[in-house]
Design a protein around this motif. Sequence first.
Motif, PDB file in Angstrom:
ATOM      1  N   LEU A  52      -5.085  -5.237  -3.027  1.00 16.12           N
ATOM      2  CA  LEU A  52      -6.436  -5.761  -2.865  1.00 16.12           C
ATOM      3  C   LEU A  52      -6.412  -7.277  -2.657  1.00 16.12           C
ATOM      4  O   LEU A  52      -7.046  -7.794  -1.722  1.00 16.12           O
ATOM      5  CB  LEU A  52      -7.298  -5.411  -4.075  1.00 16.12           C
ATOM      6  CG  LEU A  52      -8.722  -5.965  -4.056  1.00 16.12           C
ATOM      7  CD1 LEU A  52      -9.483  -5.471  -2.834  1.00 16.12           C
ATOM      8  CD2 LEU A  52      -9.435  -5.611  -5.337  1.00 16.12           C
ATOM      9  N   THR A  92      -9.572   0.175  -1.286  1.00 17.50           N
ATOM     10  CA  THR A  92      -8.560  -0.236  -2.257  1.00 17.50           C
ATOM     11  C   THR A  92      -9.133  -0.411  -3.665  1.00 17.50           C
ATOM     12  O   THR A  92      -8.527   0.061  -4.633  1.00 17.50           O
ATOM     13  CB  THR A  92      -7.828  -1.501  -1.776  1.00 17.50           C
ATOM     14  OG1 THR A  92      -7.237  -1.210  -0.507  1.00 17.50           O
ATOM     15  CG2 THR A  92      -6.732  -1.919  -2.729  1.00 17.50           C
ATOM     16  N   PRO A  93     -10.299  -1.043  -3.836  1.00 17.92           N
ATOM     17  CA  PRO A  93     -10.841  -1.108  -5.195  1.00 17.92           C
ATOM     18  C   PRO A  93     -11.205   0.271  -5.749  1.00 17.92           C
ATOM     19  O   PRO A  93     -11.071   0.504  -6.952  1.00 17.92           O
ATOM     20  CB  PRO A  93     -12.111  -1.968  -5.054  1.00 17.92           C
ATOM     21  CG  PRO A  93     -11.963  -2.687  -3.775  1.00 17.92           C
ATOM     22  CD  PRO A  93     -11.076  -1.861  -2.903  1.00 17.92           C
ATOM     23  N   THR A 106      -7.911   1.739  -6.881  1.00 19.45           N
ATOM     24  CA  THR A 106      -7.432   1.044  -8.071  1.00 19.45           C
ATOM     25  C   THR A 106      -8.269   1.426  -9.291  1.00 19.45           C
ATOM     26  O   THR A 106      -7.729   1.669 -10.376  1.00 19.45           O
ATOM     27  CB  THR A 106      -7.458  -0.483  -7.847  1.00 19.45           C
ATOM     28  OG1 THR A 106      -6.665  -0.774  -6.681  1.00 19.45           O
ATOM     29  CG2 THR A 106      -6.884  -1.231  -9.029  1.00 19.45           C
ATOM     30  N   THR A 130       0.828  -1.208   0.000  1.00 18.44           N
ATOM     31  CA  THR A 130       0.000   0.000   0.000  1.00 18.44           C
ATOM     32  C   THR A 130       0.861   1.256   0.000  1.00 18.44           C
ATOM     33  O   THR A 130       0.613   2.184  -0.766  1.00 18.44           O
ATOM     34  CB  THR A 130      -0.939  -0.009   1.225  1.00 18.44           C
ATOM     35  OG1 THR A 130      -1.740  -1.196   1.171  1.00 18.44           O
ATOM     36  CG2 THR A 130      -1.824   1.210   1.255  1.00 18.44           C
ATOM     37  N   LEU A 185     -10.500  -2.913   2.514  1.00 17.70           N
ATOM     38  CA  LEU A 185     -11.090  -3.735   1.461  1.00 17.70           C
ATOM     39  C   LEU A 185     -12.127  -2.979   0.636  1.00 17.70           C
ATOM     40  O   LEU A 185     -12.383  -3.337  -0.513  1.00 17.70           O
ATOM     41  CB  LEU A 185     -11.702  -5.001   2.061  1.00 17.70           C
ATOM     42  CG  LEU A 185     -10.683  -5.940   2.724  1.00 17.70           C
ATOM     43  CD1 LEU A 185     -11.396  -7.084   3.431  1.00 17.70           C
ATOM     44  CD2 LEU A 185      -9.677  -6.463   1.708  1.00 17.70           C
TER      45      LEU A 185
END
Length: 157
Positions: free
Chosen positions: A111, A139-140, A143, A87, A136
């Motif tokens: 992820l 992070t998506p 991204t 990260t 969780l």
Amino acid sequence: MIPSWIIIGAVTFFVALGSFLITPRDVKWFAHLSRPRWLVFEPLIPIIWTVIFICGAASANVVWQKNPGGIITWLLMGLYLLVEMITVAYIPVMLRFRSLKAGEILGLMGLISGVVLGVCVLPISGLAGLLLLPYLVWTPIGTYTTDELKEINPQDA
């Protein structure tokens, strides 16, 4: 004896300092990228990540308290450390190489490793698993945002 929460917090803090490997020249490149119009929350990102790191450290401490010093616990601490290192590497690597693709790859690696960590932690402690949810969920989003930046700035992909 030093309490585990202090040690875990200190490790989290010192690993997070790795983000200071960014140079002003690298930041200029990123600042000049075009952004999607929906990216209105960008000023909140440092606060969001601070909360996520605090939750991650709290999750690690909960796991440690369940079985201090056990081999599985140590392996999980290594996985927590790996997730944080991936990260923290996201920004410096992306900026240093001026590659949004590198950032996207690190985001996906974070992820995947975060999901693995969550699956491993959940049977040990529901609270520890719950504390990983901010990571969780965010992070998506990060991204996906990097992927959108790639689409808008193909020359910097």
